[in-house]
Design a protein around this motif. Structure first.
Motif, PDB file in Angstrom:
ATOM      1  N   LYS A 191     -82.709 -35.347  24.145  1.00  0.00           N
ATOM      2  CA  LYS A 191     -82.003 -36.471  23.534  1.00  0.00           C
ATOM      3  C   LYS A 191     -82.932 -37.314  22.678  1.00  0.00           C
ATOM      4  N   GLN A 195     -82.437 -37.921  18.690  1.00  0.00           N
ATOM      5  CA  GLN A 195     -82.362 -39.275  18.148  1.00  0.00           C
ATOM      6  C   GLN A 195     -83.396 -39.500  17.062  1.00  0.00           C
ATOM      7  N   ARG A 276     -75.650 -44.044  31.627  1.00  0.00           N
ATOM      8  CA  ARG A 276     -76.434 -43.183  30.740  1.00  0.00           C
ATOM      9  C   ARG A 276     -77.789 -42.831  31.337  1.00  0.00           C
ATOM     10  N   GLU A 423     -74.451 -28.728  22.726  1.00  0.00           N
ATOM     11  CA  GLU A 423     -74.512 -30.054  22.115  1.00  0.00           C
ATOM     12  C   GLU A 423     -75.584 -30.146  21.028  1.00  0.00           C
TER      13      GLU A 423
END
Length: 566
Positions: A191, A195, A276, A423
């Motif tokens: 992640k 980002q 999260r 993803e």
């Protein structure tokens, strides 16, 4: 009429799924080959179901029906994370030998944190330069993102293999703890890299602030997930103590305890996901607290029923996960790509270094290189770090070379890696953003390569796990049932001594109900099916007081066992 037709199609898909899970379970239990695991059989059954649905979709004249049929083959990350993964983690945690887990927590953290970062670096550099560098298949951030997701050692695949062999509890605790915490590190790395791509890091370069942000983000996720798990487990124990369900008739109390333990444990997982954070890490520590304190506030029948039902749910979820992986084989590897006419495929929409992708989704050189790097990164992240861990362990508690070889061999990839691959950023996600050029049209290649890596590791490394255990002389089955040595005196370290005293004098009196028809603790808590749990008949209440002193001494040994490690 359209809604009724949609409900009919959903009913057919669900019926096929239920029959497929049943078939995979029966085949896995009845058919035994030393080179084929239950997870391998489930993948084969899933591939058969996927082939049938794929052929059915290809024969449809209506494009809408074809798309709806192919949607049934898609691997849904949300369903996996929120529905199928929790019972697998709960079951493994419920039957894990937490005394071994606590006594090896230092080594587990070394393998999970440092090991994952080392493997990530080896994979990212090897993939980028091995595939051609600046003119290769992957951009730098794509290589880093794929290196992060493929470094995830899947607990689902690993636990399925080790639970079927009944491997040594110490080794099982090491591998289970590493695989669970490794996932948290891999997910955070993935992640973070994605980002950075969205923020345009490839164009402006990765600054030191970005690295600090990544480290801080990881610390926040891990510490926050751990706190949620510990607080959630303590809250569940306090709830069971206050509700005093064990004072009810055993049959009635057992059902109520089952409902409460499943709902409250799942709530802890969801709270971490909603925040999260990592639900996997939260479930790990919540389960450890529940086993130490909640089971003492339950009836014997309730503890046995919870173990049986949770194991059954985990069995269903485990089989379903590998069936979905098998179904995805046809969609992601054989299915026709539908991105051929999208604008920007020739690189005009993106900044360099985006390059045109291969016409075929399966790139053999990509897959072979990834498999070799997975083995190499596992070697680099296991053996040197095992040497480091042994420097901090007592002489009688060293990780032997044979155990290190098994840890290296157990680096299976599974649904966690596939979940992240699905993803993986696509062109539509980054077009027109500051990160333009960071991610191209390589998602299909990434997913196809991930599935091939999963299949290769499950069928080869998973199938040869038992021969590997025998070759390395690792005890299995009844021979593996043992208990870690408990020190007869308090630890010398002042911090560990303070933790032991706080647990004995504060936590236990607050969280454990000393009266009632409570279940005695199971000091072994080995990684075996629920039937191995000790059960005290309700007709023998006189045995409970006699078991209390032994239970207290064994429970107090759990924190004290931490003196054996870092």
């Amino acid at each position: 009429m359209g809604e009724a037709h949609g409900g009919y199609e959903l009913s057919v898909v669900l019926l096929a799924a239920m029959l497929t899970v049943t078939m995979a379970t029966i085949i896995g239990e009845k058919v035994h080959f030393w080179w084929m695991t239950e997870s391998g059989f489930a993948i084969l059954v899933g591939m058969a179901l996927g082939l049938a649905l794929w052929i059915y979709a290809a024969t449809q004249d209506d494009p809408v029906k074809e798309v709806r049929t192919l949607e049934a083959l898609q691997f849904d990350p949300e369903i996996f994370t929120l529905v199928l993964l929790p019972p697998i983690i709960f079951d493994s945690d419920y039957h894990l030998n937490h005394r071994f887990f606590i006594s090896n927590i230092g080594s587990i953290c070394i393998f999970a944190f440092l090991g994952t970062v080392v493997a990530f670096a080896v994979l990212a550099l090897g993939l980028y330069y091995g595939l051609g560098g600046a003119n290769g298949l992957l951009t730098p951030l794509e290589a880093c993102a794929f290196g992060a997701l493929i470094s995830a050692v899947d607990p689902v695949a690993t636990l399925c293999i080790f639970s079927s062999t009944g491997a040594d509890p110490k080794l099982n605790a090491l591998i289970f703890g590493e695989s669970v915490l490794n996932d948290a590190v891999a997910i955070v790395l993935f992640k973070t890299v994605v980002q950075l791509g969205f923020d345009g890091a490839q164009s402006r370069g990765v600054a030191f602030v970005d690295l600090l942000h990544a480290v801080g983000n990881f610390c926040l996720i891990f510490i926050g997930s751990t706190l949620i798990g510990v607080i959630g487990g303590a809250a569940i124990a306090l709830f069971f103590k206050v509700s005093r369900l064990q004072t009810r008739p055993p049959d009635v109390a057992a059902t109520a305890e089952l409902v409460c333990i499943i709902c409250l444990s799942y709530a802890t997982f969801l709270v971490a996901e909603y925040a999260r954070l990592s639900g996997i890490v939260a479930a790990l520590f919540a389960g450890a607290v529940c086993v130490m304190y909640v089971k003492r506030n339950m009836t014997v029948q309730g503890a046995e029923l919870c173990g049986t039902v949770i194991h059954a749910l985990a069995k269903f979820a485990d089989t379903a996960v590998f069936i979905l992986i098998g179904c995805g084989f046809w969609l992601y590897l054989v299915g026709e790509t539908r991105h051929g006419d999208e604008p920007g495929r020739n690189g005009t929409v993106f900044e360099p270094p985006c390059v045109p992708i291969y016409e075929d989704e399966v790139v053999p050189s990509f897959i072979i290189l990834t498999l070799c790097l997975c083995l190499l990164s596992r070697i680099v992240s296991v053996f040197p770090l095992a040497w480091l861990a042994n420097r901090c362990r007592s002489k009688e508690n060293q990780i032997s070379m044979n155990e290190q070889c098994v840890i290296w061999f157990s680096g299976l990839r599974g649904a966690i890696a596939l979940c992240l691959a699905v993803e993986f950023p696509t062109a539509d996600n980054v077009r027109g953003t500051p990160g333009e050029g960071s991610f191209c049209y390589q998602r299909e290649h990434v997913v196809a390569c991930t599935i091939m890596v999963v299949l290769c590791t499950v069928f080869t490394m998973g199938g040869f796990t038992k021969p590997m255990l025998e070759l390395c002389g690792i005890p299995m089955g009844a021979a593996a049932t043992k208990t870690p040595k408990s020190p007869t005196r308090e630890p010398k370290n002042w911090l560990k001594r303070a933790i032991v005293r706080a647990e004995r004098n504060v936590l236990r009196p607050v969280l454990i109900n000393s009266s009632g028809n409570s279940a005695p603790p199971t000091p072994h808590l080995a990684a075996t099916p629920p039937t191995a749990n000790a059960v005290v008949p309700a007709s023998a209440p006189a045995a409970a007081p006699a078991a209390a002193p032994a239970a207290a001494s064994s429970a107090s040994a759990a924190p004290a066992a931490a003196d054996a490690d870092v």
